[in-house]
Each structure stands twice: as C-alpha cells, then as structure tokens.
Design an enzyme around this catalytic site. Structure first.
Site, PDB file in Angstrom:
ATOM      1  N   LYS A 135       0.835  -1.209   0.000  1.00 43.23           N
ATOM      2  CA  LYS A 135       0.000   0.000   0.000  1.00 43.23           C
ATOM      3  C   LYS A 135       0.869   1.258   0.000  1.00 43.23           C
ATOM      4  O   LYS A 135       0.617   2.199  -0.742  1.00 43.23           O
ATOM      5  CB  LYS A 135      -0.934  -0.014   1.210  1.00 43.23           C
ATOM      6  CG  LYS A 135      -1.882   1.169   1.274  1.00 43.23           C
ATOM      7  CD  LYS A 135      -3.048   0.911   2.204  1.00 43.23           C
ATOM      8  CE  LYS A 135      -2.635   0.530   3.598  1.00 43.23           C
ATOM      9  NZ  LYS A 135      -3.806   0.316   4.489  1.00 43.23           N
TER      10      LYS A 135
ATOM     11  N   GLU B 255      10.322  -5.722   3.453  1.00 46.90           N
ATOM     12  CA  GLU B 255      10.381  -7.135   3.048  1.00 46.90           C
ATOM     13  C   GLU B 255       9.902  -7.316   1.610  1.00 46.90           C
ATOM     14  O   GLU B 255      10.507  -8.059   0.819  1.00 46.90           O
ATOM     15  CB  GLU B 255       9.531  -7.998   3.979  1.00 46.90           C
ATOM     16  CG  GLU B 255       9.990  -8.027   5.422  1.00 46.90           C
ATOM     17  CD  GLU B 255       9.232  -7.053   6.295  1.00 46.90           C
ATOM     18  OE1 GLU B 255       9.051  -7.345   7.487  1.00 46.90           O
ATOM     19  OE2 GLU B 255       8.805  -5.997   5.777  1.00 46.90           O
TER      20      GLU B 255
ATOM     21  N   GLY C   5      -4.554  -4.126   5.949  1.00 44.62           N
ATOM     22  CA  GLY C   5      -3.992  -5.274   5.240  1.00 44.62           C
ATOM     23  C   GLY C   5      -4.719  -6.569   5.511  1.00 44.62           C
ATOM     24  O   GLY C   5      -5.047  -7.327   4.592  1.00 44.62           O
ATOM     25  N   ARG C   6      -5.018  -6.865   6.780  1.00 41.42           N
ATOM     26  CA  ARG C   6      -5.665  -8.127   7.123  1.00 41.42           C
ATOM     27  C   ARG C   6      -7.140  -8.148   6.737  1.00 41.42           C
ATOM     28  O   ARG C   6      -7.788  -9.191   6.814  1.00 41.42           O
ATOM     29  CB  ARG C   6      -5.507  -8.384   8.626  1.00 41.42           C
ATOM     30  CG  ARG C   6      -6.065  -7.288   9.514  1.00 41.42           C
ATOM     31  CD  ARG C   6      -5.542  -7.435  10.937  1.00 41.42           C
ATOM     32  NE  ARG C   6      -5.946  -6.349  11.828  1.00 41.42           N
ATOM     33  CZ  ARG C   6      -5.333  -5.176  11.914  1.00 41.42           C
ATOM     34  NH1 ARG C   6      -4.309  -4.915  11.119  1.00 41.42           N
ATOM     35  NH2 ARG C   6      -5.727  -4.256  12.776  1.00 41.42           N
TER      36      ARG C   6
ATOM     37  N   GLU D 185      -3.908  -9.678  15.407  1.00 38.47           N
ATOM     38  CA  GLU D 185      -3.386  -8.352  15.076  1.00 38.47           C
ATOM     39  C   GLU D 185      -4.433  -7.273  15.365  1.00 38.47           C
ATOM     40  O   GLU D 185      -4.095  -6.144  15.712  1.00 38.47           O
ATOM     41  CB  GLU D 185      -2.957  -8.293  13.607  1.00 38.47           C
ATOM     42  CG  GLU D 185      -2.073  -7.104  13.278  1.00 38.47           C
ATOM     43  CD  GLU D 185      -1.389  -7.234  11.929  1.00 38.47           C
ATOM     44  OE1 GLU D 185      -0.238  -7.716  11.884  1.00 38.47           O
ATOM     45  OE2 GLU D 185      -2.011  -6.860  10.914  1.00 38.47           O
TER      46      GLU D 185
ATOM     47  N   HIS E 143      -4.715 -35.985  14.906  1.00 40.96           N
ATOM     48  CA  HIS E 143      -3.519 -36.790  15.148  1.00 40.96           C
ATOM     49  C   HIS E 143      -2.336 -35.912  15.554  1.00 40.96           C
ATOM     50  O   HIS E 143      -1.183 -36.337  15.472  1.00 40.96           O
ATOM     51  CB  HIS E 143      -3.181 -37.604  13.900  1.00 40.96           C
ATOM     52  CG  HIS E 143      -4.245 -38.591  13.528  1.00 40.96           C
ATOM     53  ND1 HIS E 143      -4.255 -39.882  13.978  1.00 40.96           N
ATOM     54  CD2 HIS E 143      -5.367 -38.446  12.782  1.00 40.96           C
ATOM     55  CE1 HIS E 143      -5.318 -40.513  13.511  1.00 40.96           C
ATOM     56  NE2 HIS E 143      -6.017 -39.663  12.783  1.00 40.96           N
TER      57      HIS E 143
ATOM     58  N   LYS F  76      10.200  -3.608  13.419  1.00 40.95           N
ATOM     59  CA  LYS F  76      10.651  -3.092  12.119  1.00 40.95           C
ATOM     60  C   LYS F  76      11.671  -1.969  12.311  1.00 40.95           C
ATOM     61  O   LYS F  76      12.702  -1.912  11.624  1.00 40.95           O
ATOM     62  CB  LYS F  76       9.461  -2.571  11.319  1.00 40.95           C
ATOM     63  CG  LYS F  76       8.525  -3.637  10.772  1.00 40.95           C
ATOM     64  CD  LYS F  76       7.430  -2.976   9.943  1.00 40.95           C
ATOM     65  CE  LYS F  76       6.492  -3.987   9.318  1.00 40.95           C
ATOM     66  NZ  LYS F  76       5.460  -3.352   8.477  1.00 40.95           N
TER      67      LYS F  76
END
Length: 527
Positions: free
Chosen positions: A213, A219, A270-271, A357, A388, A503
């Site tokens: 954005k 990253e 973002g999420r 978050e 399992h 960050k």
C-alpha cells in the site's frame, strides 16, 4: 449518541460475570433434550451456511444477558457508524471501509470528493478488464505467448488472506472449468522462500503482483529486487512481467516499471484486504473476474446479516458475544479454528492474523490501560490432520480451549471413493460430528488415562459445499466477529502498532546503529 465504554463498566457485563459456570454443555447435550437443543441453538447465515452453537456453554438466560450486553455496548450503532464513514480507527485517524469493497451497507461515503464505493468498483472493473486481456491473449509476454502463472509478492495481509482464498477455491475452480493460471506466493524475506518459488515457476510465462500500500514495505521491496534480478538473469525485462497493487500516492503508482497498477487506500487494513484489489488481482487472474465477483457477493450477503439487531439472527454478533463470555468470564485463553476441509488449510493462519493483530491490545480506544483480557490466541489446522496432532491437549489437557469447527456436506471436486460402505467425505463429516460430542460430553472410565472430562465448548459453521459465495460469507463472518469483539472490549481493532517496533529496530541493526543487547544479538548472527 454513541458511548465508548470499557467492558467491565457495563451493567450487563457485571450481570454476565455472575453466570460463570451456570451451564454444563455435557448435561445440555445429553438425552432427548440434547437433540432438541442441537436443533434450537442454530441459525442460518447467508448462502446456505448455518451457525450452530448448541455445544457452547450458554442457555437462554445467558443469551438474554448477552442480548442486553449487545444493546448496552451499542454494537449495532457502532457498526452503522463504521460503514457510514465514521473515523473508527482512532489510532491512525482513519475510516474503516473494507465492507465497502464488496457492497453498500449504508449511505454514500465520500472522502476528499471521492465516492469510495465507486472507487472500489472502478478498481475491481479495471482488474477484470486486465485479467480478461491476459486470459484472451491480448496481453502476452515478449515472445507473444500467453501468461500461465501469477506470483503475488507481499507480506502479512498482502499474503495470508489472498493465499488462503486462492487455496480455498483452487480445486473448486479446476472442477468447474474456471481455472486459468497457477498462483504462487512470495512473502518471507528469507531468500530461500523466493528462490524456491522461482525455481518451481515458469517465470517466462508469469505475471508478478507486487503488493504494498505504501510502496515502502521493506520485506516486499527486498523480494521484488530478488525477483527482478532473477528475471534479468533469464534475459527477461521485469517491466513486462510485473503489476502493482498500491495506493495512488505511493512510488509504485504511475510507474513505467509495471505493466499496470491497481489501487487501494488507507481505509483498507492489510488483514481486511482480501476483498479489495489485494485479493482481486490474484484471484481474478488465477480464476476469472466472475469468480472474484461471486466471492464479493458472498461477503456482502454476510455483511448484511451483521446489521441485524436480534442477536439470534446475527451470527457474527452472537459468535462475538459468546467469545467474549468465554474469554472474560470463563477465562479461556485460546480458540482453535478447525476446518474439516483441506481447501481451508491456510484459513486458520489468516484468521490468526485477523484476530490477533486486530484485538491483541492492552489499551482502549483512548490510549488508557485496560484491566481485563482481550483477544485470545488463535490457532488451528484442518481436520482430520489435527486429530492426530494437538487434539490430545484439547481433549485431556489442563486448559479448556473453545473450538470453532467448519464443515461441508460435499467436497469440491466430486471425486471420492467408497471404503467400508462409506465415502471419504462421509468419513470426514463423521469425524467432525464425533469430535463435537466427544469434546462436549467426554467419557467416564475407571482408568484415568482413558477418561475424558468433556465440557469443551464448540460451535460449527457448516454448509453444502465450499464455493466462492460460501467462502466470501465465511470471511465476512469472522471479520465482523472480530469487529464486534473490538467494540465490546472498547479497543481499536484497526491499527497494529505492535508490528512497528521490531521493524524500526531491524532498520537500526541493518544501519549498524546498535548498542547494548541489540548490538550483542546482532553480532551473534554476524549482521
């Protein structure tokens, strides 16, 4: 007039606290009464989904107090304010408009002279036109050959949601003749991630989607450089293979380094961005624009149910209220998300970010410390694999962990096999219903190692099949659940300052601007 008050100051919450331990789900589900309860404690969602909460530790008395809590906390009014353009994200002084990417819930939202619904529709339309040109061969690579793969470069919400949605619909799309391009995802700044994806991808016939954005995400830009170097090493011009999803003010916008750019804005976190251009580009290219449109419709349909004032007609609100009861009254620390669908194998990871978050906060909307717990730890894996793995702790461990099951009556491909008089899908469904009752009712045994205490609460969302519409509805349900819980806790669910400190320190490390423990740790890894 909307009032933002801490949860523990509300009269209905104080009343709710007095009901701790009032309901035994083990008793509630036993005998004929249990059968009737399973039928009664159920409500329809949109697109054929059903939310069943019969195995939760609630009864009509608890539900009545939860209804009072919803009213006292003004959940409907706060949601209405949000979708009508109030500045709900107080931390960043922003509107919260992800629901507007898929439908109009209230009045027009106009910011700086721009109708935001029209803006989101226009971006979706632009993506559809681009995808159609790629699929038809009007947009091709340097050799005039069609693109066959798409690779999304992003991190956090630019990766987890779109990746989970792609995987959820991949087999369905193949079975329904609307699968056009394989999709891959690069997210981790670890170079082994990008190297592995590139080594297994036909890059000459691939479009890369750079998602940032701000256009400054370290990253993501690092991985972009990695990809560009790789393309150049293969004799390819990156500008002929890359598109951007970004804001109109970022350095990626209107940039000749990209075939095209599609836009989002600061009002989409973002999420919460899977129904924006962040999810729209990769899903429209991998499948078709129509599939993405159907996904949006499913989300919009479920958003509409979140406007209901009656909590027994509003699945997301009731799910949120029960979750707060479990977290703040029953004091359960975690929630497990257990989809009995391999297609949803990354859905728990997306919900982990969405929930933790958003609601992992210890100050309220006004920056004041709160003295009650907020968001739970979210984890999960698909059934039956999880059975399992960590179900041992869920069944017989010392912590009670509420469970959210998701299941479908039919698989996505129509392919199955009959073994011992039942299909694989029937076996899958048999396992989920068995687990609900086993967790709830337990089992007495003279041997303590074989005894199950029960009283492990759960709910289940189920439907006929996982389709674009049901996936959209599932996504919106959990987004709205998280939103309502944030309202109840009086926190800001739409910023994420907890992501920022690490960050900033990482930049100091890379600039060798370190001292003390930070320097010593840096030296350990020879940075």
């Amino acid at each position: 007039m909307i009032s933002w008050e801490n949860l523990n100051t509300l009269d209905s919450f104080k009343k709710l606290s007095s009901l701790k331990g009032a309901v035994s789900v083990k008793k509630a589900l036993s005998g004929n009464d249990g059968a009737e309860r399973v039928k009664a404690y159920s409500m329809p969602m949109s697109n054929g989904l059903v939310y069943n909460y019969a195995a939760k530790q609630v009864d009509d008395k608890v539900l009545g107090v939860l209804a009072d809590l919803a009213k006292e906390a003004q959940l409907n009014e706060k949601f209405e304010a949000l979708y009508n353009g109030a500045v709900v994200n107080t931390g960043e002084n922003r509107l919260v408009l992800h629901q507007l990417t898929r439908g109009q819930l209230g009045k027009d939202v106009v910011v700086d002279g721009v109708n935001k619904r029209e803006f989101y529709i226009e971006q979706t339309k632009r993506i559809a036109e681009f995808a159609d040109k790629v699929h038809s061969g009007k947009i091709v690579n340097a050799k005039g050959e069609k693109f066959t793969s798409v690779v999304q470069i992003g991190i956090g919400g630019s990766d987890l949601g779109p990746r989970a949605m792609y995987l959820a619909l991949e087999q369905w799309a193949k079975a329904n003749s609307c699968f056009n391009m394989e999709a891959h995802f690069i997210s981790n700044v670890d170079p082994d991630d990008a190297a592995a994806v590139l080594a297994s991808t036909d890059v000459e016939h691939s479009i890369f989607i750079l998602v940032s954005k701000s256009g400054t995400t370290l990253e993501t830009l690092t991985n972009e450089s990695f990809v560009k170097d790789y393309l150049k090493s293969k004799g390819l011009n990156p500008a002929n293979h890359m598109i951007a999803v970004t804001s109109e003010t970022s350095p990626l916008a209107h940039n000749s380094d990209y075939l095209a750019a599609f836009y989002m804005d600061d009002y989409i976190g973002g999420r919460y961005s899977s129904t924006s251009t962040v999810g729209g580009a990769v899903l429209s290219l991998a499948f078709t624009p129509e599939v993405f449109s159907r996904f949006l419709k499913g989300a919009a349909d479920e958003d509409a149910t979140a406007k209901e004032s009656d909590i027994r007609k509003n699945p997301a609100m009731l799910d949120a209220l029960i979750g707060v009861y479990e977290r703040n009254v029953l004091e359960y620390p975690s929630t497990a998300v257990l989809p009995y669908s391999q297609a949803l194998n990354r859905f728990p990871a997306h919900l982990q970010q969405l929930d933790m978050e958003s609601n992992g906060k210890s100050v309220n909307r006004f920056g004041k410390a709160i003295d009650y717990v907020t968001g739970p730890v979210i984890f999960g894996e698909p059934g039956t694999n999880g059975q399992h793995s960590f179900y041992q702790l869920l069944h017989q461990g010392t912590n009670i962990i509420p469970l959210q099951f998701i299941a479908f009556k039919e698989n996505q491909t129509g392919k199955d096999v009959v073994i011992e008089d039942s299909t694989s899908q029937k076996k899958l469904c048999a396992n989920v219903v068995a687990q609900i009752v086993a967790f709830s009712c337990g089992k007495d045994d003279e041997n303590p190692n074989k005894a199950f205490a029960g009283e492990r609460p759960s709910s289940i969302i189920y439907g006929k099949q996982l389709t674009p519409e049901t996936l959209g509805a599932l996504l919106a349900h959990f987004e709205n659940k998280v939103m309502f819980q944030g309202f109840l806790w009086n926190i800001n669910s739409f910023d994420q300052e907890g992501v920022q400190l690490g960050k900033k320190l990482a930049k100091k490390v890379l600039a060798h601007d370190t001292e003390g423990a930070l320097k010593v740790y840096s030296d350990l890894l020879e940075i």
